[in-house]
Structure formats: C-alpha cells, structure tokens
Design an enzyme around this catalytic site. Structure first.
Site: not given
Lengths: 289, 289
Positions: B24, B26, B70, B74, B110, B137-138, B233, B254
């Site tokens: 990650s 993040s 994540t 989710k 998102d 999902g996205a 991305y 992305g």
C-alpha cells in the site's frame, strides 16, 4: 532520525491504553527508544473505556504488536487476553500485552521493574527482612515478584485496609518460602516493623503530588543500614526519601521502577535490549520540576 | 519536520486495513501530508482478516480517527460501521471509516475521487454520454457518483459478466435522471457504444501491471473530442491511454483518481484541505518506472 514520513506498511504499532492517558509519559519514552535504535515501530496513546473490544481490535490488527495497560484497566485486561504468565495471574493484574500473531499474552512489568531497580542499586534481597507499606495493586505486584525471585527471609506488610491486607497475605503465603507477616497499619505496628526491617518499600500514594510533603514514616524510626524504596515518583524525591537520605540511608526513587517497567516492556515489544539511558533521559526531562 | 519522537498522547492514528497491505502507498501518502501541515496525526498499516473485530477495536480506541479500507474488505466493512452515507449504501462498498467519538461512519471516496479527477481535468459531464467499461466494484462507485452528481444524459455500461451488469443497471436506474443503458460486452456493442460516447471510463483490470500492453478498445474506435479515463494506474499510462493520446484525445490516468480518493480521505480524517501536490509527488515517486 526517524520521521513519520518514514513509517511504512511494515511499521509495528505499540500503544498505551488507560483512562485517562493524556498525561502518560509512555509515548515519549518508547518513541525515543525506537528512534534511538532505528526500529520500525511507533507508539501511540488510546484512551479506552471498552477494554474487551480494544483488545479484540488489537488481536485483529496485525502489526499492533504491543500494549501498555494503565489505570483503571490493569485487572480488566486480564479477562480478555489469551494467556497470562503464572505470577501475573496470582498478582491479579497486568500492565503489558504482547500480540503474537493474533494471540494476546498478558504480563506484568511493574514487579520486575521494582526488582530491577533494587538490583541495579546493588541491594541484596536474599535473606533480608522486607517491609511493604501498603497492600494495594502495586504492592501486590512488588510483593509477588520479590517473594518469587528475591529470596527474602521475611515480608511484612502493613495497610490500614484489613481486607486487602488479608487477601494479599493469603495469596502470597503459598507462593513463597519467605515468612509472610501482616498487620494493620498503626503507629505501634509501624514502629515494631521498622525496628526489624532491612528494606522498606513504600507502596501507598502518601507523599505523591499534589499532596507532597507528608510521609508515613516518622524520622525517628529510621535505622542505620536500611534501604528505603518509595514507588512514588512524583515528586522524584518524596518527603519519605528526603527524610531517609537526611539520616544517611540508601534511597531509591520510584522513578527507577517506572523506567524499568518501561525498559522491560520495550524489550518484550521489540526483542532487543532497551536503550536505558535514552529512556531515563526522557523521563527525567518530563519530570523535572 | 515531524519525528516519531514528537508523537504525543494526543496524536491521532489513521490506518489502512486490507489483506495484503504491504504494498500500500497509503502510509507514505498520508504521513507526508500530515508532516507537510504539521498535523498531530500518524498513519500506519494493519493486515486484517477479522474485519468485525478490527472495527470494534477502532471504536474502542479513542484517537483511532480514520481508516482506509482496501481489498478484500470494502463490502464486509459496511456491516460493522454505525452509519453509512446513502450513496455508499447503494454502491455497496466503502473505502473510508471515520471514528467520531466511538461512532463509526462509513463512506466511499473512490467515486468522488474519479469525479474530482474529471472536474480537475476540465471535463464537462453534464448532458454528456458516458461509456463505462466494466460493471465491477470500482465501476459501481464511479457510476453512482457520476449519476448522482455529474448530470450526464446517458450512462452506458458494458461488461462480459451479465449478472453484475444487470445488478448495476437495476440499482443505478432509480437513483438518477440519466438514461442508463447496458449491454453485454461484444465487439459490436463496443463499436456502437464508442460511436455514441463523449467520455469513456475504463473500469476493468485489462492493461494493468503485470499484463500491460493490452487494451479493450481498438484504436479505430476513437473519435475526435472524446475524453478517455482509465482507472488503472499501474502503469501510469496504459495502452488504452497511449492509444487515445496518439489519436489526439484528452486522457486521464487512474493515478488522478487514486490521488483524489486519498485527498478526500485526508480531508475527512483531518478536517483541513489536503496538500495535494505533496501527496501527488509521493505517489509519483513510488510509481515511477
């Protein structure tokens, strides 16, 4: 120098839980030690009311490696861990939790911290007469640890609360070869106990900030050669210790126990030797008047 | 410069949970942003299997302020929060949890991150024909957000999986004034949809590292004036985007959605405007080939 920018997905988290926690020195102490050794750890503070779910969360959050548990949760936390060291089960409280892959181990470092403070000061406990003033939670931790590891000949305990006094005496007696004596705290009992004691360990809140300047022990009761250990560390030198020092006795401040309980936690959290002097320096900076 | 030594009892904790979390970005993104603004926050990563207890722990640990959620949690995380924003309930997943004094609010950034990426690029959505490639999902998060906030005339959705395609269509239709069309992804359906689309949003994993160099959209289907947005991305420029760019079309990577979902999380965690360029720089440094 470690920076929050350097925190990675691998960084392990330790925390203190209690209520309140805002005056805790633990984040400053442990983070300084992690930084000193460049360990991939960070230490935060969480005020907690619901201990059960706080520990359920610790179990579920991989990387949440270690926890310091403070007032009022040292007893409650025992109910929600997966394993407890034997001596700590007898003491009846824990101050440390280690998360070993989702299994929570509870243990105490207050008693071992006190024992280390005595040993570091060069005090011989084996065969000696130890007087404990107070029979509360801290006294239990210290008494069980000394009884199990120090080899004293006698542990005498005084407290004004006969219920907790009898509980501690009953719990301690089967765990040790030392002679366990207990008496209700009176002027007379204190005078007799002081006359016999080699090591005096004060475990009551008397003399603690903001009620400084008072001491349980009249100055005339001190005898040459006694060691006086006060687990209170605010102020760093209580009236008890100042009085004892004025009589030429060896004194040990509660700050040594406080530092050592953190040192022992750190070593359980990380598996490496703690940078004791760095930790001591942080504590002293925070506590200086 | 903020240092772990500066972490105090007041420091608020944010974390990503997922499984795995070790790759990650993040922690790097959010800690850099906290440091930039000198905020009393720290962000860590916790691998989690037991979402229920991880969130129970968050609720119990005051100072555990924010969570990024994540894969694969989710959807599961929705079951264990105390409140969910309406649009996120319809989307069926969340990526953000805010702990507001022990009450957990779940929400998604998102979709809003995608919308912000389009708006930041100057793309007008109102009245336009939007083609979504993929209904997973996205895609759900992006479609619901555009449908609720962007005012498109038409959203057409293509997917090879007719079950999720019909679910998304059925769920989306009552939530919007846009015309919702859906078709099974075939060469023919794609060609027809591309002939009508003003904005194309690619929400499938096709072209994502390590399977780079492939694209769902034949080059000959691009038309002048189209905007092509790929939520992939890794790599920063997919074959889809490279092809579109070679035809002179406006393209959006992305990575803009990824940065913006973090920006919006940061603003929910802290209540202050995010230092977007600092966050972008961290992402770009981490993702550069």
């Amino acid at each position: 120098m470690k920076n929050v920018r350097s925190i990675k997905t691998s960084t392990r988290v330790c925390a203190i839980i209690g209520n309140p926690v805002k005056h805790s020195l633990s984040p400053a102490i442990h983070n300084a030690a992690f930084a000193e050794l460049d360990l991939d750890f960070v230490y935060v503070a969480f005020r907690v009311e619901d201990v059960k779910h706080a520990l359920a969360g610790m179990r579920a959050l991989e990387n949440f490696r270690g926890m310091s548990v403070t007032i009022p949760h040292k007893m409650e936390a025992m109910k929600h861990v997966d394993a407890i060291e034997d001596v700590d089960r007898r003491i009846g409280s824990i101050n440390t939790i280690i998360n070993d892959n989702g299994k929570l181990l509870g243990l105490g470092t207050d008693g071992p911290g006190a024992l280390k403070a005595l040993k570091d000061a060069g005090v011989e406990i084996s065969g000696k007469n130890v007087l404990m003033l107070g029979a509360g939670g801290a006294a239990r931790a210290v008494a069980f640890t000394l009884a199990s590891n120090g080899g004293p000949a006698v542990i005498e305990i005084l407290d004004i609360n006969e219920t907790i006094l009898q509980e501690l005496t009953a719990d301690l007696t089967p765990s040790t070869q030392a002679v366990i004596k207990s008496n209700k705290m009176t002027d007379n009992a204190l005078a007799k106990a002081m006359a016999a004691a080699d090591i005096v360990i004060h475990c009551t809140p008397i003399g603690m900030h903001p009620k400084e300047g008072i001491s349980l022990v009249p100055v005339e009761l001190f005898r040459p050669g006694q060691v006086i250990f006060d687990i209170v560390y605010t102020p760093l030198e209580t009236k008890l210790l100042a009085d004892a020092r004025s009589k030429g006795l060896q004194v040990i401040s509660g700050v040594e126990m406080f530092i050592n309980q953190a040192v022992l936690q750190f070593e359980r959290f990380t598996g490496v030797d703690a940078p004791v002097e760095v930790m001591r320096k942080v504590v002293m900076e925070q506590l200086k008047p």
